[in-house]
Design an enzyme around this catalytic site. Sequence first.
Site, PDB file in Angstrom:
ATOM      1  N   ASN A  39      38.793 -42.484  49.286  1.00 24.16           N
ATOM      2  CA  ASN A  39      39.977 -42.203  48.468  1.00 24.16           C
ATOM      3  C   ASN A  39      41.194 -41.992  49.359  1.00 24.16           C
ATOM      4  OD1 ASN A  39      38.495 -39.830  49.146  1.00 24.16           O
ATOM      5  ND2 ASN A  39      39.343 -38.677  47.438  1.00 24.16           N
ATOM      6  N   GLU A  41      44.962 -40.559  48.862  1.00 19.90           N
ATOM      7  CA  GLU A  41      45.876 -39.874  47.951  1.00 19.90           C
ATOM      8  C   GLU A  41      47.329 -40.121  48.346  1.00 19.90           C
ATOM      9  OE1 GLU A  41      44.366 -35.832  47.815  1.00 19.90           O
ATOM     10  OE2 GLU A  41      42.677 -36.495  46.563  1.00 19.90           O
ATOM     11  N   CYS A  50      41.016 -44.337  44.327  1.00 19.12           N
ATOM     12  CA  CYS A  50      39.658 -43.828  44.466  1.00 19.12           C
ATOM     13  C   CYS A  50      38.872 -44.619  45.516  1.00 19.12           C
ATOM     14  CB  CYS A  50      38.920 -43.922  43.135  1.00 19.12           C
ATOM     15  SG  CYS A  50      39.448 -42.728  41.899  1.00 19.12           S
ATOM     16  N   GLU A  52      35.957 -45.930  45.177  1.00 19.64           N
ATOM     17  CA  GLU A  52      35.342 -47.128  44.592  1.00 19.64           C
ATOM     18  C   GLU A  52      36.330 -48.290  44.590  1.00 19.64           C
ATOM     19  OE1 GLU A  52      35.434 -44.064  43.448  1.00 19.64           O
ATOM     20  OE2 GLU A  52      33.693 -43.553  42.226  1.00 19.64           O
ATOM     21  N   CYS A  83      35.077 -42.154  38.211  1.00 21.98           N
ATOM     22  CA  CYS A  83      35.987 -41.829  37.107  1.00 21.98           C
ATOM     23  C   CYS A  83      36.005 -42.989  36.110  1.00 21.98           C
ATOM     24  CB  CYS A  83      37.396 -41.548  37.638  1.00 21.98           C
ATOM     25  SG  CYS A  83      38.326 -43.031  38.086  1.00 21.98           S
ATOM     26  N   CYS A  86      37.480 -46.287  37.377  1.00 19.19           N
ATOM     27  CA  CYS A  86      36.608 -46.967  38.347  1.00 19.19           C
ATOM     28  C   CYS A  86      35.413 -47.611  37.646  1.00 19.19           C
ATOM     29  CB  CYS A  86      36.154 -46.010  39.432  1.00 19.19           C
ATOM     30  SG  CYS A  86      37.463 -45.675  40.630  1.00 19.19           S
TER      31      CYS A  86
HETATM   32  N1  THU Z   1      37.770 -39.625  43.399  1.00 13.60           N
HETATM   33  C1  THU Z   1      37.215 -40.769  43.896  1.00 13.60           C
HETATM   34  O1  THU Z   1      37.678 -41.310  44.915  1.00 13.60           O
HETATM   35  N2  THU Z   1      36.142 -41.276  43.266  1.00 13.60           N
HETATM   36  C2  THU Z   1      35.478 -40.674  42.248  1.00 13.60           C
HETATM   37  O2  THU Z   1      34.470 -41.175  41.803  1.00 13.60           O
HETATM   38  C3  THU Z   1      35.987 -39.431  41.677  1.00 13.60           C
HETATM   39  C4  THU Z   1      37.317 -38.984  42.183  1.00 13.60           C
HETATM   40  C5  THU Z   1      38.907 -39.029  44.121  1.00 13.60           C
HETATM   41  C6  THU Z   1      40.267 -39.177  43.521  1.00 13.60           C
HETATM   42  C7  THU Z   1      41.009 -38.022  44.162  1.00 13.60           C
HETATM   43  O3  THU Z   1      41.475 -38.436  45.436  1.00 13.60           O
HETATM   44  C8  THU Z   1      39.949 -36.975  44.360  1.00 13.60           C
HETATM   45  O4  THU Z   1      38.693 -37.641  44.270  1.00 13.60           O
HETATM   46  C9  THU Z   1      39.980 -35.855  43.344  1.00 13.60           C
HETATM   47  O5  THU Z   1      40.025 -36.352  42.047  1.00 13.60           O
END
Ligand code: THU
Length: 130
Positions: A39, A41, A50, A52, A83, A86
């Site tokens: 991920n 941000e 994310c 994925e 999520c 994704c």
């Molecule tokens: N996140 C992911 O990268 N994948 C997931 O399956 C769930 C959430 C990340 C997004 C964000 O950077 C952090 O987790 C918190 O939501």
Amino acid sequence: MPLYDAACAVRENAYVPYSRFKVGAALRAASGAVYTGCNVENVAYPEGTCAEAGAIAAMVAAGETVITEMLVVADSPSPVPPCGGCRQKIVEFAAGDVQVTLAALNGARRVMRVDELLPGAFGAGHMDGA
Ligand code: THU
């Protein structure tokens, strides 16, 4: 390399100054090659991506479009689920019977099929007749 090891390795590179929640994803594509993502941000929070999505982008950038297996890992108390957005991204490139392993660093795991992750998914067929 096993998907778990690949996902744990890329997870270390996650850019998470806001959530502090590192996620790693690894997928195997039809060629057998493994693609990974973490991920990333952004200070404008909705612009974050994310793990994925990163793994899928790496696969497509390499010229592949078929996922045969996927794994997601985070340091969460229970196996980390993709999520909603994704799940739709995974459906684009994976058949319903493809297995997605949700993992936690504590060893907890749950294996789900793609069609369990997103039952009733919107697909190209829904646009027939448009
Ligand atoms: N996140 C992911 O990268 N994948 C997931 O399956 C769930 C959430 C990340 C997004 C964000 O950077 C952090 O987790 C918190 O939501």
